[in-house]
Design a protein around this motif. Sequence first.
Motif, short mmCIF file in Angstrom:
data_model
loop_
_atom_site.label_atom_id
_atom_site.label_comp_id
_atom_site.label_asym_id
_atom_site.label_seq_id
_atom_site.Cartn_x
_atom_site.Cartn_y
_atom_site.Cartn_z
N ARG A 17 0.85 -1.16 0.00
CA ARG A 17 0.04 0.07 -0.05
C ARG A 17 0.79 1.28 -0.04
NH1 ARG A 17 -3.17 -1.38 4.20
NH2 ARG A 17 -2.13 -0.24 5.69
N GLN A 67 -6.43 -3.42 -5.67
CA GLN A 67 -6.11 -3.24 -4.03
C GLN A 67 -4.98 -2.69 -3.68
OE1 GLN A 67 -6.13 -5.86 -5.83
NE2 GLN A 67 -4.28 -7.26 -5.36
N ARG A 94 -4.07 0.43 -4.98
CA ARG A 94 -3.90 1.87 -5.48
C ARG A 94 -3.30 2.83 -4.17
NH1 ARG A 94 -9.39 0.98 -8.46
NH2 ARG A 94 -10.28 1.20 -6.24
N LEU A 141 -3.44 5.42 -1.41
CA LEU A 141 -4.23 6.08 -0.80
C LEU A 141 -4.15 7.56 -0.54
CD1 LEU A 141 -6.21 4.63 2.65
CD2 LEU A 141 -5.95 6.98 2.20
N THR A 173 -13.00 6.15 1.67
CA THR A 173 -12.22 6.51 0.44
C THR A 173 -13.14 6.51 -0.79
OG1 THR A 173 -11.39 4.50 -0.11
CG2 THR A 173 -10.07 5.90 1.11
N ARG A 174 -12.72 7.11 -1.88
CA ARG A 174 -13.66 7.03 -3.26
C ARG A 174 -12.62 7.10 -4.20
NH1 ARG A 174 -17.34 12.12 -5.35
NH2 ARG A 174 -18.02 10.97 -7.47
N PRO A 175 -12.97 5.96 -5.20
CA PRO A 175 -11.63 5.81 -6.43
C PRO A 175 -11.97 6.69 -7.22
CG PRO A 175 -13.54 4.20 -6.50
CD PRO A 175 -13.92 4.90 -5.22
N TRP A 199 -13.60 11.87 -11.04
CA TRP A 199 -14.31 10.98 -10.16
C TRP A 199 -15.21 10.19 -11.14
CZ3 TRP A 199 -12.97 11.32 -5.18
CH2 TRP A 199 -12.48 12.46 -4.87
N PRO A 232 -9.29 4.16 -12.35
CA PRO A 232 -8.85 4.84 -11.21
C PRO A 232 -7.42 4.69 -10.98
CG PRO A 232 -11.00 4.12 -10.87
CD PRO A 232 -10.49 3.35 -12.06
N ASP A 256 -7.21 6.09 -4.34
CA ASP A 256 -8.54 6.19 -3.66
C ASP A 256 -8.26 7.46 -2.56
OD1 ASP A 256 -9.60 3.65 -4.31
OD2 ASP A 256 -7.95 2.60 -3.22
#
Length: 342
Positions: A141, A183, A185, A187, A278-280, A300, A308, A311
């Motif tokens: 991550r 999984q 991406r 943050l 979060t939002r991708p 978005w 994307p 996140d």
Amino acid sequence: MILDVDTGIDDSLALLYLLASPEAQILGIAATAGNVGTAQVAANTLAMLDLGGAGEIEVAAGADGPLAIPLRTTEDTHGPQGLGYAELPVSARALSGRSAARMWAELARAHPGAIGLCTGPLTNLALALRLEPELPRLLGRLVIMGGAFQHPGNTTPTNEWNIHVDPEAAKEVFDAFSAAPPQRRPLVCALDITETIEMRPAHLARLAEAAGSAPVELPAAGQGAAWRSAASNPVLRYLVDAVRFYFDFHHGYDLGYLAHMHDPFAAAVALDPALVTTRPATVDVELAGTITRATTVADWAGMWGRQPNADIAVGTDPAVFFDRLITRVGAYARRLYPEPPA
């Protein structure tokens, strides 16, 4: 964890938070030019490791400046040495013999699945990606403190400091992490979320109580540059002197007597992503705009037709973060520097 910092005031609190967190194993720390120059960042980082009673942790110096533009630093925000009003002894620890970029690449190869945390400009990580393009798949991550999306900038009307210092590096990083599996991406903790993390004098008082430090001090506007903490615990003494400068800075811009804790929050999120919703989105960095250069732009809705690559943190509970910060750092300071028996 692999850290990349430009150790100013809030980076130093992020480091203390991680040292106080038993689940965090710091593999190495890259020093990047940002709040102050690279050499001062490295010196500050080594001194913080001393203050925080850390074992042997590699600290590697990064590039002296951004990829394509002159370095801009911000001593007005973080103080002449980057640590506000605080002054720490020069550390006897030695810097690594390898560059920050090489350290990034080699640690990621040796520890696949490690967490990366960037709280400064992304220069070192961009250079590391040139050495090891597989970094997006090697890291478990990546957490980035940087950017501003649906929020005003803190350096220009549209951009945030870390991205502003080296926008070319930021674009390289976001472009490269388009190859990361969903999984993994990055943050992103941008100003939209980090400017809701407002430390106030009462938080320092709670930290002092948690550390068993006396006297419990409440910094206030107008104390002047010469005032220094008399806290009995060295960690608290440092925190009061460092953060008071940050309070004064924000107060000088009519933001209130407070300090935005961008980097400690990102550190907490790196350890526990459940702290945020979060939002991708697909993130890119503007390089050519006359008045919008270094702006982070988030697609978005998929208008660009690209998957994307980030996140973005869009929600949190600041009280939960501060409770965690105070509990961890306060208890750690008490263990490091116990008060002598009465």
